[in-house]
Write a protein that holds these residues in place. Structure first.
Motif, PDB file in Angstrom:
ATOM      1  N   ASP A  12       8.984 -18.418 -20.446  1.00 45.45           N
ATOM      2  CA  ASP A  12       7.865 -17.841 -19.690  1.00 45.45           C
ATOM      3  C   ASP A  12       8.322 -16.808 -18.666  1.00 45.45           C
ATOM      4  N   ASP A  13       9.623 -16.672 -18.488  1.00 44.35           N
ATOM      5  CA  ASP A  13      10.177 -15.705 -17.538  1.00 44.35           C
ATOM      6  C   ASP A  13       9.868 -14.294 -18.031  1.00 44.35           C
ATOM      7  N   GLU A  14       9.291 -13.487 -17.161  1.00 44.37           N
ATOM      8  CA  GLU A  14       8.876 -12.130 -17.523  1.00 44.37           C
ATOM      9  C   GLU A  14      10.030 -11.299 -18.090  1.00 44.37           C
ATOM     10  N   LEU A  15      11.216 -11.431 -17.505  1.00 40.96           N
ATOM     11  CA  LEU A  15      12.364 -10.642 -17.945  1.00 40.96           C
ATOM     12  C   LEU A  15      13.105 -11.271 -19.127  1.00 40.96           C
ATOM     13  N   LEU A  16      13.169 -12.589 -19.152  1.00 40.63           N
ATOM     14  CA  LEU A  16      13.992 -13.245 -20.165  1.00 40.63           C
ATOM     15  C   LEU A  16      13.225 -13.611 -21.430  1.00 40.63           C
ATOM     16  N   GLY A  17      11.904 -13.611 -21.354  1.00 41.04           N
ATOM     17  CA  GLY A  17      11.101 -13.966 -22.517  1.00 41.04           C
ATOM     18  C   GLY A  17      11.332 -13.046 -23.707  1.00 41.04           C
ATOM     19  N   GLY A  18      11.682 -11.796 -23.437  1.00 44.84           N
ATOM     20  CA  GLY A  18      11.895 -10.829 -24.510  1.00 44.84           C
ATOM     21  C   GLY A  18      13.343 -10.618 -24.890  1.00 44.84           C
ATOM     22  N   VAL A  19      14.231 -11.466 -24.407  1.00 45.74           N
ATOM     23  CA  VAL A  19      15.654 -11.329 -24.718  1.00 45.74           C
ATOM     24  C   VAL A  19      15.971 -12.014 -26.042  1.00 45.74           C
ATOM     25  N   SER A  20      16.690 -11.315 -26.905  1.00 45.10           N
ATOM     26  CA  SER A  20      17.166 -11.885 -28.166  1.00 45.10           C
ATOM     27  C   SER A  20      18.684 -11.844 -28.168  1.00 45.10           C
ATOM     28  N   LEU A  21      19.304 -12.978 -28.469  1.00 46.96           N
ATOM     29  CA  LEU A  21      20.758 -13.000 -28.601  1.00 46.96           C
ATOM     30  C   LEU A  21      21.096 -12.531 -30.009  1.00 46.96           C
ATOM     31  N   VAL A  22      21.854 -11.441 -30.092  1.00 50.71           N
ATOM     32  CA  VAL A  22      22.108 -10.810 -31.385  1.00 50.71           C
ATOM     33  C   VAL A  22      23.548 -10.976 -31.870  1.00 50.71           C
ATOM     34  N   GLY A  23      24.390 -11.584 -31.050  1.00 47.48           N
ATOM     35  CA  GLY A  23      25.768 -11.785 -31.469  1.00 47.48           C
ATOM     36  C   GLY A  23      26.550 -12.538 -30.418  1.00 47.48           C
ATOM     37  N   ALA A  24      27.740 -12.969 -30.807  1.00 44.38           N
ATOM     38  CA  ALA A  24      28.618 -13.683 -29.887  1.00 44.38           C
ATOM     39  C   ALA A  24      30.054 -13.501 -30.341  1.00 44.38           C
ATOM     40  N   ALA A  25      30.953 -13.482 -29.368  1.00 41.76           N
ATOM     41  CA  ALA A  25      32.377 -13.367 -29.680  1.00 41.76           C
ATOM     42  C   ALA A  25      33.166 -14.229 -28.708  1.00 41.76           C
ATOM     43  N   ALA A  26      34.098 -14.992 -29.259  1.00 42.36           N
ATOM     44  CA  ALA A  26      34.967 -15.825 -28.426  1.00 42.36           C
ATOM     45  C   ALA A  26      36.154 -14.989 -27.977  1.00 42.36           C
ATOM     46  N   ARG A  27      36.571 -15.230 -26.744  1.00 36.64           N
ATOM     47  CA  ARG A  27      37.743 -14.564 -26.182  1.00 36.64           C
ATOM     48  C   ARG A  27      38.652 -15.647 -25.623  1.00 36.64           C
ATOM     49  N   GLY A  28      39.954 -15.393 -25.654  1.00 36.92           N
ATOM     50  CA  GLY A  28      40.885 -16.381 -25.113  1.00 36.92           C
ATOM     51  C   GLY A  28      40.793 -17.699 -25.855  1.00 36.92           C
ATOM     52  N   GLY A  29      40.791 -17.612 -27.171  1.00 36.08           N
ATOM     53  CA  GLY A  29      40.583 -18.825 -27.969  1.00 36.08           C
ATOM     54  C   GLY A  29      39.124 -19.199 -27.881  1.00 36.08           C
ATOM     55  N   THR A  30      38.846 -20.308 -27.203  1.00 30.47           N
ATOM     56  CA  THR A  30      37.447 -20.717 -27.025  1.00 30.47           C
ATOM     57  C   THR A  30      37.096 -20.851 -25.545  1.00 30.47           C
ATOM     58  N   GLN A  31      37.891 -20.250 -24.667  1.00 33.70           N
ATOM     59  CA  GLN A  31      37.647 -20.372 -23.227  1.00 33.70           C
ATOM     60  C   GLN A  31      36.468 -19.535 -22.757  1.00 33.70           C
ATOM     61  N   PHE A  32      36.251 -18.407 -23.398  1.00 43.65           N
ATOM     62  CA  PHE A  32      35.189 -17.490 -22.985  1.00 43.65           C
ATOM     63  C   PHE A  32      34.367 -17.101 -24.209  1.00 43.65           C
ATOM     64  N   VAL A  33      33.056 -17.042 -24.030  1.00 43.16           N
ATOM     65  CA  VAL A  33      32.181 -16.553 -25.100  1.00 43.16           C
ATOM     66  C   VAL A  33      31.290 -15.469 -24.505  1.00 43.16           C
ATOM     67  N   HIS A  34      31.356 -14.296 -25.128  1.00 45.28           N
ATOM     68  CA  HIS A  34      30.478 -13.196 -24.748  1.00 45.28           C
ATOM     69  C   HIS A  34      29.249 -13.269 -25.636  1.00 45.28           C
ATOM     70  N   LEU A  35      28.087 -13.313 -25.015  1.00 48.90           N
ATOM     71  CA  LEU A  35      26.819 -13.375 -25.746  1.00 48.90           C
ATOM     72  C   LEU A  35      26.165 -11.999 -25.662  1.00 48.90           C
ATOM     73  N   TYR A  36      25.960 -11.377 -26.803  1.00 48.29           N
ATOM     74  CA  TYR A  36      25.370 -10.047 -26.853  1.00 48.29           C
ATOM     75  C   TYR A  36      23.864 -10.178 -27.054  1.00 48.29           C
ATOM     76  N   TYR A  37      23.119  -9.440 -26.245  1.00 52.65           N
ATOM     77  CA  TYR A  37      21.662  -9.557 -26.291  1.00 52.65           C
ATOM     78  C   TYR A  37      21.009  -8.198 -26.439  1.00 52.65           C
ATOM     79  N   TYR A  38      19.764  -8.243 -26.869  1.00 50.23           N
ATOM     80  CA  TYR A  38      18.908  -7.065 -26.918  1.00 50.23           C
ATOM     81  C   TYR A  38      17.615  -7.407 -26.202  1.00 50.23           C
ATOM     82  N   SER A  39      17.083  -6.417 -25.515  1.00 51.49           N
ATOM     83  CA  SER A  39      15.804  -6.595 -24.826  1.00 51.49           C
ATOM     84  C   SER A  39      14.998  -5.315 -24.965  1.00 51.49           C
ATOM     85  N   ARG A  40      13.713  -5.464 -25.194  1.00 50.70           N
ATOM     86  CA  ARG A  40      12.831  -4.291 -25.269  1.00 50.70           C
ATOM     87  C   ARG A  40      12.499  -3.763 -23.868  1.00 50.70           C
TER      88      ARG A  40
END
Length: 116
Positions: A33-61
């Motif tokens: 229901d959040d005005e800013l986050l309601g339209g966010v789509s996670l479109v990809g992810a990549a692990a860095r440093g083995g599995t210590q860090f995960v970058h979540l790639y998003y798209y928003s209109r």
């Protein structure tokens, strides 16, 4: 030994994919229901440093990506806390949301090609 090494080589990719799926669920359930986050789509992810860090790639209109990014930064701790309860492991990776402008670039390229 070689078989287990082969299995572990995919572990970061599997972790990134799992985190992406769970984070998307959390965003939808907790912040749908959040005005800013309601339209966010996670479109990809990549692990860095083995599995210590995960970058979540998003798209928003939403055209104000800086505002969307600021809001995602605000909820990152909550999302990570929720991940801890849903992931079946001892350690929860750090997560970082990053805007993916692939669709914007494709749209600009389409417009350029139309005008040729």
């Amino acid at each position: 030994m070689k078989h287990s090494q082969k299995q572990n080589s995919n572990r970061p990719a599997r972790m990134a994919s799992t985190v992406q799926t769970l984070a998307a669920q959390i965003l939808r359930e907790r912040f749908g229901d959040d005005e800013l986050l309601g339209g966010v789509s996670l479109v990809g992810a990549a692990a860095r440093g083995g599995t210590q860090f995960v970058h979540l790639y998003y798209y928003s209109r939403n055209p104000d990506i800086k505002l969307v990014q600021r809001r995602l930064n605000e909820v990152t701790k909550t999302v990570r806390y929720e991940l801890a309860s849903r992931l079946d492991q001892k350690y929860v990776p750090e997560i970082k949301f990053e805007y993916d402008d692939t669709l914007d670039r494709a749209e600009r390229l389409d417009k350029i090609l139309e005008n040729l």
